[in-house]
Design a protein around this motif. Structure first.
Motif, short mmCIF file in Angstrom:
data_model
loop_
_atom_site.label_atom_id
_atom_site.label_comp_id
_atom_site.label_asym_id
_atom_site.label_seq_id
_atom_site.Cartn_x
_atom_site.Cartn_y
_atom_site.Cartn_z
N GLU A 255 36.22 32.25 40.89
CA GLU A 255 36.54 32.38 39.57
C GLU A 255 37.62 33.36 39.26
O GLU A 255 38.11 33.56 38.19
CB GLU A 255 35.53 32.43 38.61
N ALA A 256 38.19 34.10 40.49
CA ALA A 256 39.17 35.12 40.49
C ALA A 256 40.54 34.50 40.13
O ALA A 256 40.90 33.43 40.72
CB ALA A 256 39.26 35.85 41.53
N LYS A 257 41.54 35.29 39.68
CA LYS A 257 42.81 34.75 39.39
C LYS A 257 43.71 34.70 40.87
O LYS A 257 44.22 33.69 41.20
CB LYS A 257 43.44 35.80 38.70
N ASN A 258 43.48 35.70 41.54
CA ASN A 258 43.95 35.65 42.84
C ASN A 258 43.18 36.61 43.99
O ASN A 258 43.14 37.61 44.36
CB ASN A 258 45.31 36.54 42.96
N PRO A 259 42.04 35.39 44.18
CA PRO A 259 40.96 36.04 45.07
C PRO A 259 41.25 36.80 46.35
O PRO A 259 40.72 37.75 46.71
CB PRO A 259 40.06 34.89 45.61
N GLU A 260 42.31 36.37 47.05
CA GLU A 260 42.74 37.34 48.34
C GLU A 260 43.16 38.63 48.11
O GLU A 260 42.89 39.35 48.83
CB GLU A 260 43.61 36.40 49.09
N ARG A 261 43.64 38.73 46.80
CA ARG A 261 44.13 40.45 46.40
C ARG A 261 43.00 41.06 45.57
O ARG A 261 42.66 42.17 45.54
CB ARG A 261 45.25 40.13 45.82
N ASP A 262 42.50 40.20 44.55
CA ASP A 262 41.77 40.49 43.30
C ASP A 262 40.36 41.04 43.92
O ASP A 262 39.70 42.12 43.41
CB ASP A 262 41.64 39.54 42.25
N VAL A 263 39.66 40.32 44.67
CA VAL A 263 38.25 40.62 45.17
C VAL A 263 38.00 41.87 46.07
O VAL A 263 37.30 42.86 45.67
CB VAL A 263 37.55 39.40 45.89
N PRO A 264 39.22 42.15 47.05
CA PRO A 264 39.11 43.36 47.54
C PRO A 264 39.40 44.54 46.67
O PRO A 264 38.69 45.49 46.86
CB PRO A 264 40.15 43.16 48.64
N LYS A 265 40.43 44.52 45.69
CA LYS A 265 40.67 45.46 44.86
C LYS A 265 39.32 45.69 43.84
O LYS A 265 39.00 46.89 43.54
CB LYS A 265 41.73 45.33 43.98
#
Length: 464
Positions: free
Chosen positions: A226-236
């Motif tokens: 459900e993240a906008k840009n999971p590859e970037r947003d989840v780690p951040k």
């Protein structure tokens, strides 16, 4: 439209609902109730110095685990979180038992928290018991059913109120800080060290309480789909949440005991409120008491979100009955919200909040060990996997998380053997369930097949 695509079309979460800041807020809300109470009983077990050692060890464990999860979530951005990572690293059985460990944590923790919510409501309104528990489950599950965007916005507001209470408490108590207050617990017989008044055994027994300062932050990757840009947003998001929680942990552990004494804080049911009252901030204490309820609600609310996404992913993969992963018109997994909620409510009727939470901690520590091991195995088995974010220190970092999680697991046994063995019984039941049912009903034979199926179906759905 293929049968595969039709199957997944009924099991779609709402993509692009959360940026990294919202995910960081989710991570904080998972944990924030732990800053208000519970952790402080570790001071009673180990003294202030001993608890600080335990807290530093657990902070290192969570930080190294978070950094490992950040890498895996950038490579495998799936709603199953730790289950998805473990399945790719250790196969269907490894995925199931990792998912089961996380589910034990996430299904039991709300049951414990709602008991504490009931006690807080009783203090404020004079009502408690099953009706209060049922009302909180019903209201917050209903909000989640309205959609993830609405749910996360509500969660952010509640969490902000809880954080405000912690910051206001810290600001009020800072002028009263006295380092001598940190060491006012008398050493036990045969031990003259005021820093470790109960010796190293106390540090060991305090580990589960130190975990309460960070418990459940690892759930951020459950929001990956459900993240906008999971590859970037989840780690951040998960790293940002962890760094913020380190700040709040230092604030409560140092300032409360430093203002009124470690002995008082180590025995307090409401440490922030008691510290403020002792220092003459009665009005602020009343406000913090009310906002402490907001902290409990924030964790309760967000962990419901976490268990629903895990059950959704396990059901979609076939480990659980496939009907549990059906989503409504708002793309919310209603049955994955309701069924574990009913289970949690029934567990809460026991009234054994401390025992239930200790069992949740056992599930958590086992899941941490399996997730850290997954990071190591993925580095060894799939060195060429795309890793948009790479864990600093690589396998050394995840090895630290693995070792410390196993030590933390033994700490639960030192504090509460009953919780340890009861949770073992749940794993035994889960193992029998997997052997006789789950492994025969998997939708895909491997994690790679599952992700390929999801990607193919998503592309077809977009094309249509």
């Amino acid at each position: 439209m293929s049968d595969q695509t039709t199957y997944l079309a009924k099991r779609q979460l709402k993509r692009g609902s959360a940026g990294w800041l919202m995910l960081a807020g989710l991570g904080v809300s998972y944990v924030i109730s732990g800053d208000f109470a519970g952790w402080n009983f570790g001071i009673g077990q180990a003294g202030w110095g001993g608890f600080v050692i335990a807290a530093i060890a657990m902070a290192v464990m969570y930080l190294t685990l978070v950094l490992s999860l950040a890498e895996m979530s950038s490579s495998i951005p799936a709603a199953g979180g730790g289950y998805s990572f473990a399945r790719q690293a250790m196969g269907p059985a490894g995925g199931f038992f990792t998912g089961l460990a996380v589910l034990i944590e996430y299904a039991l923790a709300p049951a414990a928290i709602v008991i504490f919510i009931g006690a807080a409501v009783n203090e404020l309104l004079g009502i408690d018991g099953p009706l209060v528990y049922a009302a909180f489950y019903a209201v917050f599950i209903a909000i989640h059913c309205k959609g993830v965007g609405e749910a996360l916005k509500v969660m952010m507001v509640i969490s902000a109120l809880a954080v405000l209470a912690i910051l206001a408490t810290g600001a009020a108590l800072l002028p009263a800080f006295d380092a001598d207050n940190l060491f006012d617990i008398a050493a036990t017989a045969g031990n003259t060290d005021s820093f470790l008044p109960f010796g190293w055994y106390g540090v060991w027994a305090a580990l589960p309480f130190a975990m309460w300062l960070f418990l459940a932050v690892e759930g951020v990757p459950l929001a990956a789909e459900e993240a906008k840009n999971p590859e970037r947003d989840v780690p951040k998001g998960i790293i940002g949440a962890m760094l913020f929680l380190l700040v709040t942990a230092v604030a409560v552990v140092v300032l409360l005991a430093g203002a009124v004494g470690a002995k008082v804080i180590g025995n307090s049911a409401v440490p922030l409120v008691d510290a403020l009252n002792i220092r003459g901030f009665g009005g602020l204490a009343t406000s913090v008491n009310i906002l402490g309820l907001a902290g409990l609600v924030a964790s309760f609310f967000s962990i419901i979100y976490g268990y629903s996404r895990l059950v959704f992913a396990l059901s979609r993969a076939g480990y659980f009955p496939q009907s549990l992963s059906l989503t409504n018109q708002n793309k919310s997994p209603v049955r994955a919200l309701v069924v574990p909620g009913i289970f949690g409510f029934l567990v809460s009727l026991s009234g054994e909040g401390d025992l239930i939470l200790a069992m949740a901690v056992v599930g958590a520590t086992i899941s941490y060990a399996l997730m850290a091991l997954s990071h190591i195995l993925l580095r060894v088995k799939q060195p060429d996997m795309a890793r948009p974010y790479k864990t600093p220190g690589g396998m050394v970092t995840s090895s630290i998380a693995l070792v410390l999680s196993l030590i933390a697991l033994t700490g639960v046994y030192a504090f509460d053997p009953k919780a340890f063995f009861l949770t073992g019984g749940l794993f035994l039941a889960g193992g029998l369930y997997y052997a006789f049912y789950a492994r025969r009903h998997l939708v895909a034979g491997s994690a790679e097949e599952e992700f390929a199926m999801l990607s193919s179906a998503e592309a077809e759905l977009k094309a249509n």
